[in-house]
Design a protein around this motif. Structure first.
Motif, PDB file in Angstrom:
ATOM      1  N   ILE A  30    -105.079  32.831 -16.714  1.00  0.00           N
ATOM      2  CA  ILE A  30    -104.485  33.626 -18.048  1.00  0.00           C
ATOM      3  C   ILE A  30    -103.156  33.558 -17.762  1.00  0.00           C
ATOM      4  CG2 ILE A  30    -104.398  35.794 -18.931  1.00  0.00           C
ATOM      5  CD1 ILE A  30    -107.401  36.112 -18.173  1.00  0.00           C
ATOM      6  N   PHE A  31    -102.483  33.610 -16.503  1.00  0.00           N
ATOM      7  CA  PHE A  31    -100.937  33.692 -16.269  1.00  0.00           C
ATOM      8  C   PHE A  31    -100.505  32.382 -16.644  1.00  0.00           C
ATOM      9  CE2 PHE A  31     -97.670  33.375 -12.915  1.00  0.00           C
ATOM     10  CZ  PHE A  31     -96.838  34.043 -13.376  1.00  0.00           C
ATOM     11  N   HIS A  32    -100.987  31.307 -16.406  1.00  0.00           N
ATOM     12  CA  HIS A  32    -100.828  29.815 -16.821  1.00  0.00           C
ATOM     13  C   HIS A  32    -100.595  29.869 -18.137  1.00  0.00           C
ATOM     14  CE1 HIS A  32    -100.625  25.542 -16.874  1.00  0.00           C
ATOM     15  NE2 HIS A  32    -101.772  25.610 -17.599  1.00  0.00           N
ATOM     16  N   LEU A  33    -101.611  30.386 -18.627  1.00  0.00           N
ATOM     17  CA  LEU A  33    -101.669  30.161 -20.332  1.00  0.00           C
ATOM     18  C   LEU A  33    -100.578  30.960 -20.917  1.00  0.00           C
ATOM     19  CD1 LEU A  33    -105.450  30.282 -20.992  1.00  0.00           C
ATOM     20  CD2 LEU A  33    -103.927  28.505 -21.547  1.00  0.00           C
ATOM     21  N   MET A  34    -100.310  32.304 -20.384  1.00  0.00           N
ATOM     22  CA  MET A  34     -99.183  33.125 -21.097  1.00  0.00           C
ATOM     23  C   MET A  34     -97.924  32.294 -20.961  1.00  0.00           C
ATOM     24  SD  MET A  34    -100.376  36.756 -18.839  1.00  0.00           S
ATOM     25  CE  MET A  34     -98.898  37.593 -19.747  1.00  0.00           C
ATOM     26  N   HIS A  35     -97.732  31.709 -20.074  1.00  0.00           N
ATOM     27  CA  HIS A  35     -96.469  30.688 -20.035  1.00  0.00           C
ATOM     28  C   HIS A  35     -96.350  29.676 -21.140  1.00  0.00           C
ATOM     29  CE1 HIS A  35     -94.357  32.081 -16.348  1.00  0.00           C
ATOM     30  NE2 HIS A  35     -95.505  32.381 -15.918  1.00  0.00           N
ATOM     31  N   ARG A  36     -97.678  29.326 -21.723  1.00  0.00           N
ATOM     32  CA  ARG A  36     -97.609  28.252 -22.711  1.00  0.00           C
ATOM     33  C   ARG A  36     -97.798  28.868 -23.871  1.00  0.00           C
ATOM     34  NH1 ARG A  36    -102.606  24.716 -21.421  1.00  0.00           N
ATOM     35  NH2 ARG A  36    -101.620  23.561 -23.415  1.00  0.00           N
ATOM     36  N   ALA A  37     -97.626  30.271 -24.153  1.00  0.00           N
ATOM     37  CA  ALA A  37     -97.617  30.905 -25.472  1.00  0.00           C
ATOM     38  C   ALA A  37     -97.165  30.285 -26.536  1.00  0.00           C
ATOM     39  CB  ALA A  37     -97.194  32.383 -25.225  1.00  0.00           C
ATOM     40  N   LYS A  38     -95.798  29.601 -26.187  1.00  0.00           N
ATOM     41  CA  LYS A  38     -95.073  29.197 -27.487  1.00  0.00           C
ATOM     42  C   LYS A  38     -95.737  27.980 -27.992  1.00  0.00           C
ATOM     43  CE  LYS A  38     -90.151  28.524 -28.395  1.00  0.00           C
ATOM     44  NZ  LYS A  38     -89.011  27.919 -27.887  1.00  0.00           N
ATOM     45  N   GLU A  39     -96.512  27.253 -27.128  1.00  0.00           N
ATOM     46  CA  GLU A  39     -97.147  26.103 -27.665  1.00  0.00           C
ATOM     47  C   GLU A  39     -98.217  26.285 -28.835  1.00  0.00           C
ATOM     48  OE1 GLU A  39     -99.245  23.385 -24.709  1.00  0.00           O
ATOM     49  OE2 GLU A  39     -97.738  24.263 -23.248  1.00  0.00           O
ATOM     50  N   PHE A  40     -98.866  27.601 -28.375  1.00  0.00           N
ATOM     51  CA  PHE A  40     -99.864  28.176 -29.495  1.00  0.00           C
ATOM     52  C   PHE A  40     -99.368  28.962 -30.771  1.00  0.00           C
ATOM     53  CE2 PHE A  40    -101.820  27.177 -25.486  1.00  0.00           C
ATOM     54  CZ  PHE A  40    -102.736  26.356 -25.633  1.00  0.00           C
ATOM     55  N   GLY A  41     -97.904  29.126 -30.886  1.00  0.00           N
ATOM     56  CA  GLY A  41     -97.384  29.723 -31.844  1.00  0.00           C
ATOM     57  C   GLY A  41     -97.378  31.212 -31.503  1.00  0.00           C
ATOM     58  N   LEU A  42     -97.526  31.657 -30.110  1.00  0.00           N
ATOM     59  CA  LEU A  42     -97.484  33.096 -29.740  1.00  0.00           C
ATOM     60  C   LEU A  42     -96.193  33.301 -29.006  1.00  0.00           C
ATOM     61  CD1 LEU A  42    -101.137  32.970 -28.518  1.00  0.00           C
ATOM     62  CD2 LEU A  42    -100.386  33.792 -30.815  1.00  0.00           C
ATOM     63  N   SER A  43     -96.052  34.563 -28.799  1.00  0.00           N
ATOM     64  CA  SER A  43     -94.822  34.952 -27.936  1.00  0.00           C
ATOM     65  C   SER A  43     -95.338  35.986 -26.680  1.00  0.00           C
ATOM     66  CB  SER A  43     -93.606  35.514 -28.659  1.00  0.00           C
ATOM     67  OG  SER A  43     -93.977  36.735 -29.356  1.00  0.00           O
ATOM     68  N   ALA A  44     -94.897  35.576 -25.751  1.00  0.00           N
ATOM     69  CA  ALA A  44     -94.887  36.486 -24.446  1.00  0.00           C
ATOM     70  C   ALA A  44     -93.723  36.561 -23.634  1.00  0.00           C
ATOM     71  CB  ALA A  44     -96.170  35.999 -23.763  1.00  0.00           C
ATOM     72  N   ASP A  45     -93.246  37.716 -23.687  1.00  0.00           N
ATOM     73  CA  ASP A  45     -91.752  37.756 -22.838  1.00  0.00           C
ATOM     74  C   ASP A  45     -92.237  38.461 -21.625  1.00  0.00           C
ATOM     75  OD1 ASP A  45     -90.641  36.865 -25.045  1.00  0.00           O
ATOM     76  OD2 ASP A  45     -90.456  38.763 -26.258  1.00  0.00           O
ATOM     77  N   ASN A  46     -91.219  38.196 -20.622  1.00  0.00           N
ATOM     78  CA  ASN A  46     -91.261  39.025 -19.296  1.00  0.00           C
ATOM     79  C   ASN A  46     -92.579  39.036 -18.641  1.00  0.00           C
ATOM     80  OD1 ASN A  46     -88.708  40.042 -19.782  1.00  0.00           O
ATOM     81  ND2 ASN A  46     -89.421  41.768 -21.029  1.00  0.00           N
ATOM     82  N   ILE A  47     -93.067  37.739 -18.584  1.00  0.00           N
ATOM     83  CA  ILE A  47     -94.290  37.662 -18.124  1.00  0.00           C
ATOM     84  C   ILE A  47     -94.320  37.788 -16.532  1.00  0.00           C
ATOM     85  CG2 ILE A  47     -96.304  35.595 -17.508  1.00  0.00           C
ATOM     86  CD1 ILE A  47     -94.962  34.444 -20.412  1.00  0.00           C
TER      87      ILE A  47
END
Length: 464
Positions: free
Chosen positions: A60-77
């Motif tokens: 999940i941590f790995h996917l959070m870093h890829r959020a942008k690719e999926f049109g999502l935003s996740a900051d301060n991961i």
């Protein structure tokens, strides 16, 4: 006090032992189980289950870093290692109490303590309250195994760890050395590397994941290197110099010894069976490099003594132990059984990307004299894998060219540990290529790649 008598006594309550006890009870036998530490054994408390919980966190941590690719935003991961470990321990605890409940439900008498076999048909259990003497016509030994420790590379729990320390780490490794690239080594390398540890894997064989098909090993190596791991094959850690804040490893590679500094070392160099101090030799059981020698029905040659799981012949996998437990319970109850065939036992490694296989590798199939047809399909040709954003991987199938028998299947990529079962069922039902070709796979799923890998073996592949 008179000895308590049972039909079956099971020693060890891991996935082999507790399953054997349940099946024996279902068949109407009076059953006792002896466990010295945890219900559910290593697998459930310190192995298969808690590692999967931790790997899920890193995934999940790995996917959070890829959020942008999926049109999502996740900051301060970020992550909290203690919280990751706490969740993993909670998962193990839930399942541990579940096993206790299953014992009660199946009316199995549980003895918590250390067992020995003073004579044929006798078990002595040292408990907190004293010694319990038990007798039974049949005894199933399911004592499992522990991490093998090489001289000079022993774990200390501070800087040098076994799998147990790695599951409740005293610190987050910054620079990590993993010795051994079997399933355990690679899973921990994958977990800590994903969380940011600078990870090096040393493997004595000529490639990582040495039991897998060579093509899958090569694909995995490329994949791990892309993720920043350093892989050293045909290499051996000769010694470790330990200081309070670091470990210097002397690594022999290509005839030369080089030294490298790490702050943490995980040793994953195989296992040793828990077979000493039980009294097995005196009973006449044969032991070969710690493992009890058995036939394909788990018999030891000692009347009424069976050995299942990691204490006997490999592959050393929880699902093999459970299956043997059921088989032995049925033998004791007088049922006709089929032995467990090693080539029908799947193996799964939950690194990223996942690896799964069943049956013979291409090299093994040829070695055994088969003329083979091989099919391959890359996940990049699969719509669902592309939609998931996980198109890295491949499926490889191996058939006997003359008979069309499915000899082996090897996969690396998304969710392959769940998909391998399709080929396992196929092998169990003695499937041919024709049966698999005529099977309708649902669309869009990553399992369609399994169909295409079969078609490719017969020059009928559609999507590449």
């Amino acid at each position: 006090m008179a000895a308590q008598n049972f039909d079956v006594i099971v020693i060890g309550a891991g996935p082999g032992g507790y399953v054997a006890a349940i099946r024996a009870s279902q068949l109407g036998l009076k059953v006792a189980i002896v466990e010295r530490e945890h219900m559910g054994g290593i697998c459930l408390n310190w192995g298969c289950i808690p590692t999967k919980a931790m790997l899920r966190s890193s995934e999940i941590f790995h996917l959070m870093h890829r959020a942008k690719e999926f049109g999502l935003s996740a900051d301060n991961i970020g992550y909290d290692l203690d919280a990751v470990v706490k969740r993993s321990r909670g998962v193990a605890k839930q399942l541990n109490s579940g096993v206790g409940h299953l014992m009660k439900k199946n009316k199995i008498t549980v003895f918590m303590g250390e067992a020995t076999l003073p004579a044929q048909g006798k078990v002595s259990v040292k408990t907190e309250k004293g010694t319990e003497d038990l007798t039974a016509k049949n005894i199933i030994l399911a004592t499992g195994a522990r991490a093998r420790e090489l001289p000079g590379l022993e774990a200390d729990g501070k800087r040098v760890w076994t799998y147990k320390h790695a599951l409740v780490p005293p610190h987050m490794p910054k620079k990590l050395l993993v010795i051994g690239s079997g399933a355990i080594g690679i899973e921990f390398a994958s977990f800590y590397n994903t969380l940011g540890a600078d990870t090096t894997v040393v493997e004595v064989m000529d490639r990582i994941l040495p039991v897998e098909d060579a093509e899958i090993s090569a694909f995995a190596k490329k994949s791990f290197e892309k993720q920043g791991m350093k892989i050293m094959a045909k290499a051996m850690v000769k010694k470790l110099d330990r200081k309070a804040d670091k470990v210097t490893a002397h690594i022999e590679v290509g005839g030369k010894v080089e030294t490298m500094d790490f702050d943490t070392v995980i040793s994953a160099v195989g296992i040793v069976a828990n077979t000493e101090n039980l009294g097995l030799e005196a009973l006449g059981a044969k032991i070969d490099r710690s493992f009890v020698v058995t036939d394909d029905h788990c018999r030891t040659g000692v009347e009424g003594l069976f050995v299942i799981g990691d204490a006997t012949n490999g592959p050393w996998l929880a699902h093999k132990a459970s299956h043997e437990g059921v088989m032995v319970a049925e033998i004791i109850a007088g049922k006709k059984v089929h032995p467990v065939k090693p080539e029908s036992i799947p193996g799964c490694t939950y690194c990223h990307p996942q690896v799964a296989s069943v049956g013979l590798t291409e090299a093994k199939a040829k070695e055994r004299g088969h003329e083979v047809r091989v099919g391959r399909f890359p996940f990049i040709g699969n719509g669902k894998a592309i939609a998931l954003g996980d198109p890295e991987g491949m499926i490889k199938t191996i058939f006997d060219a003359k008979t069309g028998e499915l000899l082996g299947a090897h996969m690396i990529g998304p969710e392959v540990t769940e998909m391998i079962q399709g080929y396992v069922v196929g092998k169990q039902l003695e499937t041919t290529e024709e049966d698999l070709m005529h099977t309708v796979f649902p669309h869009p799923t990553i399992s369609e790649a399994m169909h295409e890998a079969v078609l490719d073996a017969y020059d009928r592949v559609i999507h590449i």
